[in-house]
Each structure stands twice: as structure tokens, then as C-alpha cells.
Motif scaffolding. Sequence first.
Motif, PDB file in Angstrom:
ATOM      1  N   CYS A  81      30.475  35.783  24.113  1.00 59.65           N
ATOM      2  CA  CYS A  81      30.213  36.454  25.392  1.00 59.65           C
ATOM      3  C   CYS A  81      28.817  36.089  25.894  1.00 59.65           C
ATOM      4  CB  CYS A  81      30.359  37.957  25.246  1.00 59.65           C
ATOM      5  SG  CYS A  81      32.061  38.466  24.830  1.00 59.65           S
ATOM      6  N   GLY A  82      28.647  36.140  27.218  1.00 60.06           N
ATOM      7  CA  GLY A  82      27.448  35.598  27.834  1.00 60.06           C
ATOM      8  C   GLY A  82      26.195  36.420  27.665  1.00 60.06           C
ATOM      9  N   ASN A  83      26.309  37.770  27.661  1.00 51.85           N
ATOM     10  CA  ASN A  83      25.106  38.600  27.621  1.00 51.85           C
ATOM     11  C   ASN A  83      25.158  39.766  26.642  1.00 51.85           C
ATOM     12  OD1 ASN A  83      23.231  37.433  29.536  1.00 51.85           O
ATOM     13  ND2 ASN A  83      24.661  38.022  31.146  1.00 51.85           N
ATOM     14  N   GLY A  84      26.289  40.030  26.047  1.00 47.57           N
ATOM     15  CA  GLY A  84      26.363  41.147  25.109  1.00 47.57           C
ATOM     16  C   GLY A  84      27.757  41.301  24.553  1.00 47.57           C
ATOM     17  N   GLY A  85      27.850  41.898  23.366  1.00 44.72           N
ATOM     18  CA  GLY A  85      29.135  42.107  22.726  1.00 44.72           C
ATOM     19  C   GLY A  85      29.710  43.467  23.053  1.00 44.72           C
ATOM     20  N   ARG A 115      28.583  35.135  18.017  1.00 40.28           N
ATOM     21  CA  ARG A 115      28.145  34.178  19.048  1.00 40.28           C
ATOM     22  C   ARG A 115      27.953  34.844  20.416  1.00 40.28           C
ATOM     23  NH1 ARG A 115      32.048  31.847  16.077  1.00 40.28           N
ATOM     24  NH2 ARG A 115      33.613  32.099  17.716  1.00 40.28           N
ATOM     25  N   ILE A 116      26.927  35.670  20.470  1.00 48.48           N
ATOM     26  CA  ILE A 116      26.583  36.367  21.710  1.00 48.48           C
ATOM     27  C   ILE A 116      25.328  35.723  22.292  1.00 48.48           C
ATOM     28  CG2 ILE A 116      25.974  38.564  22.740  1.00 48.48           C
ATOM     29  CD1 ILE A 116      28.876  38.371  21.628  1.00 48.48           C
ATOM     30  N   ALA A 117      25.413  35.263  23.536  1.00 49.55           N
ATOM     31  CA  ALA A 117      24.306  34.573  24.190  1.00 49.55           C
ATOM     32  C   ALA A 117      23.479  35.545  25.025  1.00 49.55           C
ATOM     33  CB  ALA A 117      24.857  33.441  25.068  1.00 49.55           C
ATOM     34  N   ALA A 118      22.421  35.023  25.630  1.00 47.27           N
ATOM     35  CA  ALA A 118      21.561  35.798  26.541  1.00 47.27           C
ATOM     36  C   ALA A 118      21.356  34.968  27.798  1.00 47.27           C
ATOM     37  CB  ALA A 118      20.240  36.142  25.872  1.00 47.27           C
ATOM     38  N   ARG A 119      22.419  34.779  28.553  1.00 46.93           N
ATOM     39  CA  ARG A 119      22.370  33.914  29.727  1.00 46.93           C
ATOM     40  C   ARG A 119      21.426  34.438  30.801  1.00 46.93           C
ATOM     41  NH1 ARG A 119      28.924  32.804  30.138  1.00 46.93           N
ATOM     42  NH2 ARG A 119      29.086  31.623  28.176  1.00 46.93           N
ATOM     43  N   ASP A 120      21.219  35.762  30.839  1.00 53.32           N
ATOM     44  CA  ASP A 120      20.309  36.332  31.834  1.00 53.32           C
ATOM     45  C   ASP A 120      18.868  36.374  31.358  1.00 53.32           C
ATOM     46  OD1 ASP A 120      22.429  36.607  33.507  1.00 53.32           O
ATOM     47  OD2 ASP A 120      22.582  38.791  33.361  1.00 53.32           O
ATOM     48  N   GLY A 121      18.583  35.851  30.172  1.00 56.21           N
ATOM     49  CA  GLY A 121      17.215  35.733  29.677  1.00 56.21           C
ATOM     50  C   GLY A 121      16.616  37.058  29.253  1.00 56.21           C
ATOM     51  N   GLY A 122      15.301  37.187  29.394  1.00 50.67           N
ATOM     52  CA  GLY A 122      14.606  38.411  29.013  1.00 50.67           C
ATOM     53  C   GLY A 122      14.136  38.386  27.573  1.00 50.67           C
ATOM     54  N   THR A 123      13.707  39.547  27.096  1.00 50.58           N
ATOM     55  CA  THR A 123      13.157  39.675  25.746  1.00 50.58           C
ATOM     56  C   THR A 123      13.975  40.651  24.899  1.00 50.58           C
ATOM     57  OG1 THR A 123      11.613  41.364  26.541  1.00 50.58           O
ATOM     58  CG2 THR A 123      10.825  39.084  26.473  1.00 50.58           C
ATOM     59  N   GLN A 179      16.787  42.595  26.476  1.00 47.89           N
ATOM     60  CA  GLN A 179      17.623  43.476  27.287  1.00 47.89           C
ATOM     61  C   GLN A 179      19.089  43.085  27.186  1.00 47.89           C
ATOM     62  OE1 GLN A 179      14.968  41.758  28.240  1.00 47.89           O
ATOM     63  NE2 GLN A 179      13.523  43.031  29.388  1.00 47.89           N
ATOM     64  N   VAL A 180      19.347  41.780  27.020  1.00 46.96           N
ATOM     65  CA  VAL A 180      20.700  41.277  26.794  1.00 46.96           C
ATOM     66  C   VAL A 180      20.671  40.389  25.557  1.00 46.96           C
ATOM     67  CG1 VAL A 180      21.305  41.397  29.247  1.00 46.96           C
ATOM     68  CG2 VAL A 180      20.353  39.274  28.321  1.00 46.96           C
ATOM     69  N   GLY A 181      21.822  39.885  25.164  1.00 45.51           N
ATOM     70  CA  GLY A 181      21.878  38.986  24.013  1.00 45.51           C
ATOM     71  C   GLY A 181      22.058  39.674  22.686  1.00 45.51           C
ATOM     72  N   ASN A 182      22.577  40.930  22.709  1.00 42.29           N
ATOM     73  CA  ASN A 182      22.728  41.702  21.481  1.00 42.29           C
ATOM     74  C   ASN A 182      24.205  41.888  21.129  1.00 42.29           C
ATOM     75  OD1 ASN A 182      19.817  42.312  21.387  1.00 42.29           O
ATOM     76  ND2 ASN A 182      20.266  43.467  23.248  1.00 42.29           N
ATOM     77  N   ARG A 242      21.074  46.779  18.290  1.00 41.15           N
ATOM     78  CA  ARG A 242      19.854  47.182  18.984  1.00 41.15           C
ATOM     79  C   ARG A 242      20.087  48.518  19.680  1.00 41.15           C
ATOM     80  NH1 ARG A 242      16.101  43.131  20.692  1.00 41.15           N
ATOM     81  NH2 ARG A 242      14.304  44.008  21.790  1.00 41.15           N
ATOM     82  N   SER A 243      19.256  49.502  19.348  1.00 37.80           N
ATOM     83  CA  SER A 243      19.331  50.819  19.976  1.00 37.80           C
ATOM     84  C   SER A 243      18.029  51.111  20.696  1.00 37.80           C
ATOM     85  CB  SER A 243      19.597  51.902  18.928  1.00 37.80           C
ATOM     86  OG  SER A 243      19.561  53.185  19.538  1.00 37.80           O
ATOM     87  N   ASN A 244      18.133  51.393  21.976  1.00 40.46           N
ATOM     88  CA  ASN A 244      16.993  51.744  22.821  1.00 40.46           C
ATOM     89  C   ASN A 244      17.178  53.190  23.270  1.00 40.46           C
ATOM     90  OD1 ASN A 244      15.359  52.204  25.147  1.00 40.46           O
ATOM     91  ND2 ASN A 244      15.211  50.012  25.513  1.00 40.46           N
TER      92      ASN A 244
END
Length: 459
Positions: free
Chosen positions: A206-210, A232-240, A242-245, A271-273
Motif C-alpha cells: 500500500c502507498g501510505n499505510g497499512g 511492504r508499506i510505502a510513504a509516497r506522501d513523504g514526511g517524517t 505521518q505516513v508509511g506505517n 506507530r501510536s500517536n
Amino acid sequence: MMDRRRFMAGLAATGAAMAAGTASTRGQALSGFGTAALRGAIDAAEFGLRPDVAEDQSRAFARVLAAAAGREAPVFLPAGTYVVADVPLPRRLVLMGVPGATRLVQGGGGSLFAGDGAAHVELSGLVLDGAGRRPGKGVRATLELAGVARLVIEDCSFTGSAGSGLALARCGGSVARCTIAEAANFGLYSVDATGLEISGNRVTDCGNGGILVHRSAPGEDGTLVTGNRVQRIAARDGGTGQVGNGINVFRAGSVTISGNQVSDCAFSAIRSNGGSNLQVAANTCLRSGETAIYAEFAFEGAVISNNVVDGAAKGISIVNFDKGGRLAVCSGNLVRNLSQTGPYESSGAGFGIGITVEADTAVTGNVIEGAPRHGLQLGWGSFLRDVSATGNVIRRAGTGIAVSVVEGAGAAVISGNIISETPYGAIVGHRWGKPATGDLALPGAAGFAHLTIAANHSD
């Protein structure tokens, strides 16, 4: 010797009894339908719905669903492809297909289905294909459901979504044994759940999160995320981060994340915020791009125990006391094979750290091996209060334990740890990111009033 005819007759009778028992059990599970729902499924062809027809059949499909709700009967869709879009769901629906063979393909720019305020929705054995169509305005996912009191989605596949695979708002029930693959944004997104279980699913590529469990404002959520495989989870929207988890919690309290296998995520496996009363237990987290397990920002209460972390830029972080992050237990975890290379330039302590904690936390019985910067990091500058680090085993770390000695730092107890192969010292005081003392584990080392260091073994 048993007569063959009698034997076969016995098998047939047993099979019939098992089928009846299964039907009875399933009938009990269909809240609001009862056993009457199983006496005869709706014949979709009666309403003009046909498999493997190229044109959009949304109107016929909507008529089938409305009729099923009126008759309190399930709908069984035979194998084949059905092109539909933006079909409104009735308040009660049981829709079944042939797993892997009944395919609903999105024919428009909205979503396949949309429903709000249903009492019971049950979907099983369906392939839900977004066909790569971009969602329309205000649409997030191939399947969007809101306010469903009792939701059951089982043995379904979600594919081809140009947005997210599945988006739920204010739903209770379960999503189980589904496959969600190659969603451009998130695999499964839940907000403001009302008693949801997400179990036994496979979420990949998936592009930004599972799997995301969020709330619109901080509050108790209670979602269970158990036994899933997220890969295989990506972070297509970038950041530090916020996505990619792989599994992400935001402002949702009392969430349990257990027994999941999470691998190859751009940022965190889990990741828990701002999620209070969080439990993260017995998960396997492999090859995370940043911190494998994160409890951060304004949370109160986290138990992170018995997890395996193998490969990450950081192992486990329980931090952000400056934003209210506090009160945790970190125990029985195995953390190994960390890297000092992360997905962005760090302005803080950097990467290559096994476990980092800051406030009101017990760190006990963990095993850390191969942390090139620090095995444990206790506090960050003045953000240290009431931390206990006992009974941990730390091997092959740059520094075994780094503890803050900045003015204003609170109490820390460091005792009974075994520390070996740490070329920069077993226990070293730090001022923010820089070492400020010699090895505090050595006899005669100068003490600090806020630190109790005793009975550690170091080579």
C-alpha cells in the motif's frame, strides 16, 4: 467388515448434520435476520443482474439489495464479474459470493458501495476491485461504510484502489481474513470505531499505510488489531512518519495490537500517536525504515511487551514527555540489528538506538543486541522523570545506556543490567545528544543526585 453402503450413508448423514449445525450457527450470527434469512437467497437474475456483462449494472444491483432487505433474505452472487458504482446499501444486508470468483468492479468515479447508519451489513467471499479509478470528491476508498452498528466483512479481497481499500467511520463489528493489496493510499482506515476487531487479514503493498485506527478527537476506541500480516508499506506522501506505517494509531485509546507480523515498512511497523492505554504485545517487526514500535506525543499509558524487532533505524521509542507522553511498561522485548541510517536527517539523538524512554516508565527484561549508538536511552535533555531500567541485557552497542544529566532531569534507577561489548562505555551521562561523563558503571565514578546506579555487570 463394515458394509460400504452403510458407511457411505453414515457419512452423508454426518455431513447433513454438520451442514445443519453450520447453518444454525450462521443464522445466530446474522443479527436481525435470524434463521429465516437462510431459507432462500434472493435470485439476482430475477432483477436483471447478470454476471460477466460489460455495462454498468448499478441500478439492477441496487434493486437486488433493496429487495433482500425487504424480505430479510441474503443475496448470493454467483461467480462472475459485475460492474457497479455508488450503490447505496440498505439498513440490513447479507451479501455473499464465491471467494476469489465473484468480482465487483468499480464502474464510476465514486466508490463501489456507500452506506451510513445501517444496523447490520455482512459481506463475504467477494473481490472488490477499484479498477484503478480515482475516487470522486469526498470519496476515500473503494468501499466506504459509516455508522454500521454490526459490520462483518470476511474472506473478501480488495484490489485496484486508487485511494484506500476500505474506509470505515463509526463502525462496530469485524474485518477478518481479508486481503487488501496495492491500495494507492491506505489499506484499511477506521475512524471513531464503536467496538471493532481487525483480525487475520493480509495487507500488502500500500502507498501510505497499512491498517489505521484513528479518532477525530482523543477518546476511548477499543479496537483490537490481532493476527494480521502487513507487508511492504510505502510513504509516497513523504514526511517524517505521518505516513508509511504498517499499523498506525492516532488519538485512539485502549487499542490492543497483538500477534501481528509486520515487515518492510518505510517508517514504523507499529506507530501510536496520542493513543492512551495502548497495548502492543507479541508482534514481529522486521526491517522497519525508522522506529519499529513508537508510542509518542500526548499519550498516558502504554504497555509494549514481548515483541521481536529485527532490523530498524530505532527499536522502540516511548517519548515526547514535552507533549505529555508518559506512563509505560517496556518489557520482554527482543531488539536487534539496528542501523544508524534513517529515512531523513535527524535533528535529535539520531538513529541506531535500541529503546528510548522518557517519563514514568519501567524498562525491564529486554534483550538488545546490535544497537550502534545506544542500547538504552533514558531521557532527552530535561525530559526525564521516574524511569527504572532493570534486568536488561545489552550486547554490542556503541554505548550501553545513555542517561540524561541535564539540569532539571528527574530520577532514574539503573540496576541489575548486563552490558557487554560497548566501546563507548556501559553507562554514560549525556547532555542532550552529547556524552558529558565518563563511564558511570565504573567503581568510583562521580555520581549524580537524580541517578541511582547499582549492581550492573559490564565487561
